[in-house]
Every structure is written in structure tokens, then in C-alpha cells.
Motif scaffolding. Structure first.
Motif, PDB file in Angstrom:
ATOM      1  N   THR A  88      -9.674   4.226   4.901  1.00  0.00           N
ATOM      2  CA  THR A  88      -8.615   3.882   3.956  1.00  0.00           C
ATOM      3  C   THR A  88      -9.184   3.750   2.551  1.00  0.00           C
ATOM      4  OG1 THR A  88      -7.380   2.729   5.679  1.00  0.00           O
ATOM      5  CG2 THR A  88      -6.831   2.173   3.409  1.00  0.00           C
ATOM      6  N   PHE A  89     -10.344   3.125   2.445  1.00  0.00           N
ATOM      7  CA  PHE A  89     -10.994   2.974   1.144  1.00  0.00           C
ATOM      8  C   PHE A  89     -11.267   4.345   0.526  1.00  0.00           C
ATOM      9  CE2 PHE A  89     -14.513   2.534  -1.779  1.00  0.00           C
ATOM     10  CZ  PHE A  89     -14.181   1.396  -2.501  1.00  0.00           C
ATOM     11  N   CYS A  90     -11.814   5.251   1.310  1.00  0.00           N
ATOM     12  CA  CYS A  90     -12.121   6.600   0.811  1.00  0.00           C
ATOM     13  C   CYS A  90     -10.850   7.348   0.404  1.00  0.00           C
ATOM     14  CB  CYS A  90     -12.889   7.390   1.857  1.00  0.00           C
ATOM     15  SG  CYS A  90     -14.579   6.809   2.082  1.00  0.00           S
ATOM     16  N   ALA A  91      -9.803   7.233   1.209  1.00  0.00           N
ATOM     17  CA  ALA A  91      -8.545   7.916   0.913  1.00  0.00           C
ATOM     18  C   ALA A  91      -7.929   7.373  -0.378  1.00  0.00           C
ATOM     19  CB  ALA A  91      -7.574   7.778   2.076  1.00  0.00           C
TER      20      ALA A  91
ATOM     21  N   ARG B  27       0.834  -1.201   0.000  1.00  0.00           N
ATOM     22  CA  ARG B  27       0.000   0.000   0.000  1.00  0.00           C
ATOM     23  C   ARG B  27       0.868   1.250   0.000  1.00  0.00           C
ATOM     24  NH1 ARG B  27      -4.216   0.040   4.479  1.00  0.00           N
ATOM     25  NH2 ARG B  27      -5.052  -1.631   3.187  1.00  0.00           N
ATOM     26  N   GLN B  28       1.917   1.244   0.807  1.00  0.00           N
ATOM     27  CA  GLN B  28       2.816   2.400   0.839  1.00  0.00           C
ATOM     28  C   GLN B  28       3.496   2.595  -0.515  1.00  0.00           C
ATOM     29  OE1 GLN B  28       1.479   3.898   3.658  1.00  0.00           O
ATOM     30  NE2 GLN B  28       3.500   4.800   3.559  1.00  0.00           N
ATOM     31  N   ALA B  29       3.868   1.494  -1.163  1.00  0.00           N
ATOM     32  CA  ALA B  29       4.483   1.588  -2.489  1.00  0.00           C
ATOM     33  C   ALA B  29       3.503   2.168  -3.501  1.00  0.00           C
ATOM     34  CB  ALA B  29       4.955   0.212  -2.947  1.00  0.00           C
ATOM     35  N   LEU B  30       2.259   1.759  -3.404  1.00  0.00           N
ATOM     36  CA  LEU B  30       1.227   2.261  -4.305  1.00  0.00           C
ATOM     37  C   LEU B  30       0.996   3.760  -4.114  1.00  0.00           C
ATOM     38  CD1 LEU B  30      -0.673   1.225  -6.450  1.00  0.00           C
ATOM     39  CD2 LEU B  30      -2.275   0.591  -4.662  1.00  0.00           C
ATOM     40  N   ILE B  31       0.951   4.183  -2.872  1.00  0.00           N
ATOM     41  CA  ILE B  31       0.798   5.609  -2.569  1.00  0.00           C
ATOM     42  C   ILE B  31       2.021   6.371  -3.079  1.00  0.00           C
ATOM     43  CG2 ILE B  31       0.704   7.294  -0.686  1.00  0.00           C
ATOM     44  CD1 ILE B  31      -0.958   5.103   0.866  1.00  0.00           C
ATOM     45  N   GLY B  32       3.204   5.818  -2.869  1.00  0.00           N
ATOM     46  CA  GLY B  32       4.426   6.442  -3.373  1.00  0.00           C
ATOM     47  C   GLY B  32       4.429   6.552  -4.889  1.00  0.00           C
ATOM     48  N   MET B  33       3.934   5.525  -5.571  1.00  0.00           N
ATOM     49  CA  MET B  33       3.850   5.576  -7.033  1.00  0.00           C
ATOM     50  C   MET B  33       2.933   6.713  -7.477  1.00  0.00           C
ATOM     51  SD  MET B  33       3.588   1.498  -7.933  1.00  0.00           S
ATOM     52  CE  MET B  33       3.219   1.703  -9.666  1.00  0.00           C
TER      53      MET B  33
ATOM     54  N   LEU C 132      -7.356   9.314  -3.887  1.00  0.00           N
ATOM     55  CA  LEU C 132      -6.027   9.320  -4.488  1.00  0.00           C
ATOM     56  C   LEU C 132      -6.106   8.889  -5.951  1.00  0.00           C
ATOM     57  CD1 LEU C 132      -2.916   9.577  -4.196  1.00  0.00           C
ATOM     58  CD2 LEU C 132      -2.915   7.168  -3.517  1.00  0.00           C
ATOM     59  N   LYS C 133      -6.863   7.840  -6.211  1.00  0.00           N
ATOM     60  CA  LYS C 133      -7.020   7.353  -7.585  1.00  0.00           C
ATOM     61  C   LYS C 133      -7.647   8.428  -8.464  1.00  0.00           C
ATOM     62  CE  LYS C 133      -9.468   4.079 -10.435  1.00  0.00           C
ATOM     63  NZ  LYS C 133     -10.636   3.243 -10.505  1.00  0.00           N
ATOM     64  N   ALA C 134      -8.710   9.044  -7.991  1.00  0.00           N
ATOM     65  CA  ALA C 134      -9.392  10.080  -8.778  1.00  0.00           C
ATOM     66  C   ALA C 134      -8.460  11.258  -9.055  1.00  0.00           C
ATOM     67  CB  ALA C 134     -10.647  10.542  -8.051  1.00  0.00           C
ATOM     68  N   ALA C 135      -7.723  11.691  -8.052  1.00  0.00           N
ATOM     69  CA  ALA C 135      -6.806  12.820  -8.223  1.00  0.00           C
ATOM     70  C   ALA C 135      -5.680  12.471  -9.194  1.00  0.00           C
ATOM     71  CB  ALA C 135      -6.233  13.235  -6.870  1.00  0.00           C
TER      72      ALA C 135
ATOM     73  N   LEU D 255      -5.110   0.618 -12.412  1.00  0.00           N
ATOM     74  CA  LEU D 255      -5.395  -0.804 -12.230  1.00  0.00           C
ATOM     75  C   LEU D 255      -4.890  -1.292 -10.874  1.00  0.00           C
ATOM     76  CD1 LEU D 255      -6.421  -3.505 -13.361  1.00  0.00           C
ATOM     77  CD2 LEU D 255      -4.152  -3.811 -14.383  1.00  0.00           C
ATOM     78  N   LYS D 256      -3.678  -0.896 -10.506  1.00  0.00           N
ATOM     79  CA  LYS D 256      -3.134  -1.307  -9.203  1.00  0.00           C
ATOM     80  C   LYS D 256      -3.961  -0.717  -8.056  1.00  0.00           C
ATOM     81  CE  LYS D 256       1.687  -2.256 -10.288  1.00  0.00           C
ATOM     82  NZ  LYS D 256       1.884  -3.495  -9.572  1.00  0.00           N
ATOM     83  N   LEU D 257      -4.394   0.529  -8.207  1.00  0.00           N
ATOM     84  CA  LEU D 257      -5.241   1.136  -7.172  1.00  0.00           C
ATOM     85  C   LEU D 257      -6.592   0.438  -7.097  1.00  0.00           C
ATOM     86  CD1 LEU D 257      -4.270   4.857  -7.689  1.00  0.00           C
ATOM     87  CD2 LEU D 257      -4.108   3.624  -5.527  1.00  0.00           C
ATOM     88  N   ASP D 258      -7.143   0.040  -8.235  1.00  0.00           N
ATOM     89  CA  ASP D 258      -8.400  -0.715  -8.240  1.00  0.00           C
ATOM     90  C   ASP D 258      -8.247  -2.037  -7.490  1.00  0.00           C
ATOM     91  OD1 ASP D 258     -10.112   1.021  -9.542  1.00  0.00           O
ATOM     92  OD2 ASP D 258      -9.676   0.198 -11.540  1.00  0.00           O
ATOM     93  N   GLN D 259      -7.140  -2.707  -7.707  1.00  0.00           N
ATOM     94  CA  GLN D 259      -6.892  -3.978  -7.019  1.00  0.00           C
ATOM     95  C   GLN D 259      -6.805  -3.770  -5.502  1.00  0.00           C
ATOM     96  OE1 GLN D 259      -3.349  -5.113  -9.157  1.00  0.00           O
ATOM     97  NE2 GLN D 259      -4.505  -6.230 -10.719  1.00  0.00           N
TER      98      GLN D 259
END
Length: 165
Positions: free
Chosen positions: A89-92, A42-48, A96-99, A72-76
Motif C-alpha cells: 500500500t505504501f508503494c502504491a 484512503r479511497q477518497a484520497l485515491i479518488g481525488m 500515485l503521488k509521484a504520478a 500534502l494529503k498523500l504525504d499524511q
């Protein structure tokens, strides 16, 4: 480089062997490791996503490829989090995905597009750049985009990717 490092971290734990749940201690060990893997991913995904917001892209297609792969990774991750009680966490992650999608889509809109051309004969990248752009400034970009070993011999009859403004 930061994006690639985070991307590598996003596969953390994928090659770990499974822990058999043969005893209470093993069940706890498995749970702890699963939580640690989920945290790192999750931290890696946020960092990406954060790194992607600072990236500059050479072409529309490059930007869209990163955007779509990250979405796609955020959807997963959203699917995984959606099956838990981690509503905040889901909302955040959803925000993040939308932004991220909005940011990259807006920045990609004015970028050059990739076009495949098929040179009739082998030619140096400098000549190809001059013929396409009226100058040689893009010769190195053509060479790098097409991963050509020798820029004096761009392949004939094969697709060569170039940027079209």
C-alpha cells in the motif's frame, strides 16, 4: 464536482466522538471504526488523485494549489501507512503521488498565470476585459474569478485577479 465530493469524504470521521476502550467489545468497536474511517479516507484520497488527472485548470496557480494540497494529503497518508506493515500500500500510494505531481506539473506548465491588477476607477468587467485582452470573451471569467456580485462595478484600488497568457 467529483474532486470536491472526494475532498469532503477525505474528512470522514473527523467529527466522530471517541469510543472509550473500557471493555474488550469497546476496543473491537473502536478498532473496527478506525479501520472503516481509514478505508474511506484512503479511497477518497485515491479518488481525488484520479479525478485531478482529468481536471482542466484555468490557471497555473489553480493547478499548483490542487497539486500541493493533494500532495500534502498523500504525504499524511504515507506517514500513517509507513508506521504499519502495509508495504504494498505504501508503494502504491507513493507511486500515485509521484504520478499525480508529474501529471499536474506538466499540464500546468503551459497555463496562463494569475496577475493582480489594481484598476484606478470602478469599471465594468466588460471594459476591463476589453482593455486587457482586446475583446470581451474573458469578462465572465474575470467576474467569476473575483466573485464579484455585479460585473458592472469591478472595484477600484483593490486587487482584481486576471489571467495573463
Amino acid at each position: 464536482i467529483g474532486f470536491l465530493a472526494y475532498q469532503k469524504l477525505s474528512t470522514f470521521g473527523d467529527d466522530f466522538s471517541t469510543i472509550p476502550e473500557s471493555s474488550p467489545n469497546r476496543r473491537i468497536e473502536k478498532l473496527n471504526r478506525d479501520l472503516q474511517i481509514a478505508l474511506v479516507k484512503r479511497q477518497a484520497l485515491i479518488g481525488m488523485a484520479l479525478t485531478a488527472s482529468q481536471m482542466s485548470f484555468a490557471s497555473y496557480e489553480d493547478a499548483v494549489a490542487i497539486r500541493d494540497r493533494l500532495a500534502l494529503k498523500l504525504d499524511q497518508e504515507l506517514d500513517r501507512v509507513g508506521s504499519t506493515d502495509e508495504d504494498a500500500t505504501f508503494c502504491a500510494l507513493s507511486d500515485l503521488k509521484a504520478a499525480m505531481i508529474l501529471d499536474i506539473t506538466e499540464r500546468a506548465a503551459n497555463l496562463a498565470r494569475i496577475k493582480n491588477i489594481y484598476p484606478a476607477e470602478p469599471m465594468p468587467a466588460l471594459v476591463l476585459a476589453y482593455e486587457l485582452y482586446g475583446g470581451i470573451d474573458q469578462a465572465e471569467e474575470i467576474r467569476n474569478r473575483n466573485k464579484v456580485r455585479n460585473p458592472n462595478f469591478m472595484p477600484a484600488g483593490k486587487p482584481v485577479q486576471v489571467l495573463i497568457p
